[in-house]
Design a protein around this motif. Structure first.
Motif, short mmCIF file in Angstrom:
data_model
loop_
_atom_site.label_atom_id
_atom_site.label_comp_id
_atom_site.label_asym_id
_atom_site.label_seq_id
_atom_site.Cartn_x
_atom_site.Cartn_y
_atom_site.Cartn_z
N LYS A 195 0.87 -1.17 0.00
CA LYS A 195 0.00 0.00 0.00
C LYS A 195 0.91 1.22 0.00
O LYS A 195 1.80 1.35 0.85
CB LYS A 195 -0.90 -0.01 1.23
N THR A 196 0.72 2.11 -0.95
CA THR A 196 1.67 3.20 -1.14
C THR A 196 0.96 4.53 -1.37
O THR A 196 -0.20 4.57 -1.80
CB THR A 196 2.59 2.90 -2.34
N ILE A 213 5.73 6.91 0.69
CA ILE A 213 5.69 5.94 1.80
C ILE A 213 5.07 4.65 1.28
O ILE A 213 3.95 4.64 0.77
CB ILE A 213 4.87 6.49 2.97
N HIS A 214 5.81 3.56 1.43
CA HIS A 214 5.36 2.26 0.92
C HIS A 214 5.25 1.28 2.09
O HIS A 214 6.26 0.96 2.73
CB HIS A 214 6.34 1.72 -0.12
N ASP A 215 4.05 0.81 2.36
CA ASP A 215 3.83 -0.17 3.43
C ASP A 215 3.78 -1.57 2.83
O ASP A 215 2.91 -1.88 2.00
CB ASP A 215 2.51 0.11 4.17
N PHE A 216 4.69 -2.43 3.26
CA PHE A 216 4.70 -3.84 2.86
C PHE A 216 4.08 -4.66 4.00
O PHE A 216 4.69 -4.78 5.08
CB PHE A 216 6.13 -4.33 2.59
N THR A 217 2.89 -5.18 3.78
CA THR A 217 2.26 -6.05 4.78
C THR A 217 2.69 -7.48 4.52
O THR A 217 2.44 -8.04 3.45
CB THR A 217 0.73 -5.95 4.74
N LEU A 218 3.34 -8.08 5.50
CA LEU A 218 3.86 -9.45 5.39
C LEU A 218 2.99 -10.37 6.24
O LEU A 218 2.78 -10.10 7.44
CB LEU A 218 5.31 -9.50 5.88
N LEU A 243 6.03 -3.66 7.27
CA LEU A 243 7.35 -3.06 7.09
C LEU A 243 7.15 -1.80 6.25
O LEU A 243 6.78 -1.87 5.08
CB LEU A 243 8.29 -4.03 6.38
N THR A 244 7.44 -0.62 6.84
CA THR A 244 7.26 0.66 6.15
C THR A 244 8.58 1.14 5.57
O THR A 244 9.58 1.24 6.28
CB THR A 244 6.69 1.71 7.10
N ILE A 245 8.56 1.44 4.28
CA ILE A 245 9.74 1.96 3.58
C ILE A 245 9.43 3.36 3.09
O ILE A 245 8.46 3.57 2.36
CB ILE A 245 10.14 1.06 2.40
N ARG A 246 10.25 4.32 3.50
CA ARG A 246 10.06 5.71 3.10
C ARG A 246 11.19 6.10 2.14
O ARG A 246 12.37 6.08 2.52
CB ARG A 246 10.08 6.61 4.33
#
Length: 429
Positions: free
Chosen positions: A338-339, A404-409, A423-426
């Motif tokens: 989700k970005t 902001i990119h949210d990776f839901t694992l 895991l949030t990647i900015r």
């Protein structure tokens, strides 16, 4: 006197005596008329306080059958049955003694019904030359059970079987074929203190989830001195099915919320559910024990997120690694993105990372991404999700990927237990 006259008089006398005997038999009198009294009978219905629960507005008690049965010595053989209250006389004459008077909804009380069933009885003593008025108050003999599905539950699962079991020979069963089930009127019988809800459901991603919860009347958040621990007629139960979701909308579990409205109360109260504690069966590990997500010691990316600078090669000092364990073997590892960036969202969508459940790294669909992700195998008990330099390079050096990119694992084991983390990647300019 002529013989014919004598014969005529004798015959008349015999007919008179027979008539008296038949009259006594029809009235059920076992004693002289001087030892009788009269009964005037009526029937009323006591509905639960919350009228909306009864699903009936006008109950015609004139259709209720009535039974009068002698219970004391001397009249214990007397029984009067009337098909309906409307058909019986305004009063009946019976010998003095004690009687049980009962009435009920027409028909037979069954375990499962679509309408309330009312029944009642009372005791009366008949006194010589006295007319006694008796009102039989009929109360609900069964209980109303309403199962409701939340929109989140219907969206998360494609099929399911739910049973509501009171420990008797019959259980209520529900499936996805009826998304708005009607209320059921259920007869608990005697000594039912606990009800178990069993669920086997398949998610829209094809994963099977099982759960068993028990609730007890004695655990209701508010109780009353006159209310016992057994489920009884007049109780109304609402069982609501829902889901537990992560911050990004990933389903991580099932919720069962149960409320009860007691017969003489207007407000419902919650009954908390507890996990299945049947000691005759081996205990299954809880999802938190059988499935876990963690980071190597010293890492805190799941808490703090990962910051990347666009257009550089300044990789994080420590490797971005998320460890997953599944005691019973991995079935699926889902990754969903989700970005805030439309360009990155389009690219992630081409890889299947933005679909409803995301991409399953343990499936054949993920084989082409093996240079970006280390891929797990079905049956593995451990797996490390790693952002390698190639993937980091794509994020940091592709123009327009900032945001902001949210990776839901989500890791799911072969028994349907699952655990999720974000895991949030900015990516900053």
């Amino acid at each position: 006197m002529k013989f014919t006259h004598i014969l005529t008089l004798s015959t008349a006398a015999m007919l008179f005596l027979a008539s008296c005997e038949m009259k006594n038999e029809l009235t059920g009198s076992l004693t002289d008329k001087a030892d009788t009294g009269a009964l005037e009978l009526g029937v009323s219905v006591k509905q639960p306080v919350s009228q909306t629960r009864a699903d009936v507005s006008d109950i015609d008690t004139n259709t209720f059958p009535i039974t009068v049965k002698g219970t004391s010595t001397g009249v214990d053989t007397i029984v009067r049955n009337y098909n309906t209250l409307a058909e019986m006389p305004a009063s009946i004459t019976v010998p003095v003694g004690t009687y049980s008077v009962s009435s009920h909804t027409p028909g037979t009380l069954e375990k499962k019904m679509t309408q309330p069933y009312y029944a009642g009885d009372t005791e009366v003593t008949v006194t010589k030359d006295i007319t006694s008025s008796v009102n039989v108050v009929c109360r609900m003999a069964n209980s109303r059970i309403q199962l409701n599905y939340g929109d989140d539950f219907k969206k998360a699962f494609s099929e399911w079987t739910i049973t509501i079991d009171d420990g008797s020979e019959m259980a209520l069963s529900y499936t996805q074929k009826d998304l708005e089930p009607e209320a059921v009127y259920w007869y608990f019988g005697d000594n039912v203190t606990a009800i178990k809800v069993n669920i086997t459901a398949k998610t829209t991603a094809g994963n099977t989830v099982t759960q068993s919860q028990t609730f007890r009347k004695a655990d209701a958040s508010e109780n009353y001195e006159e209310i016992g621990d057994n489920f009884t007629g007049g109780d109304a139960l609402q069982i609501n099915m829902g889901t537990v979701e992560s911050a990004t909308g990933t389903v991580t579990g099932i919720t069962i919320n149960t409320h009860i409205t007691f017969e003489d109360e207007s407000e419902s109260v919650e009954i908390p559910t507890i996990g299945d504690d049947d000691k005759d069966e081996p205990e299954e590990p809880t999802p938190s024990e059988s499935v876990s997500i963690s980071e190597p010691e010293g890492n805190s990316y799941l808490i703090d997120g990962v910051d990347l600078a666009l257009g550089t090669t300044d990789y994080p000092e420590k490797k971005v690694v998320v460890n997953m364990k599944a005691k019973d073997g991995i079935q699926n590892v889902l990754v969903k993105v989700k970005t805030t960036n439309g360009t990155f969202e389009f690219a992630a969508g081409l890889m299947g990372l933005t679909s409803e459940n995301g991409l399953d790294l343990a499936s054949d669909k993920a084989k082409d991404l093996s240079d970006l992700f280390t891929l797990p195998e079905v049956g593995d008990t451990q797996y490390s999700f790693t952002l390698n330099e190639k993937l980091l390079g794509l994020l940091m050096n592709t123009p327009g990927y900032e945001g902001i990119h949210d990776f839901t694992l989500t890791v799911i084991d072969q028994k349907g237990n699952q655990k999720s983390a974000v895991l949030t990647i900015r990516v900053n300019k």
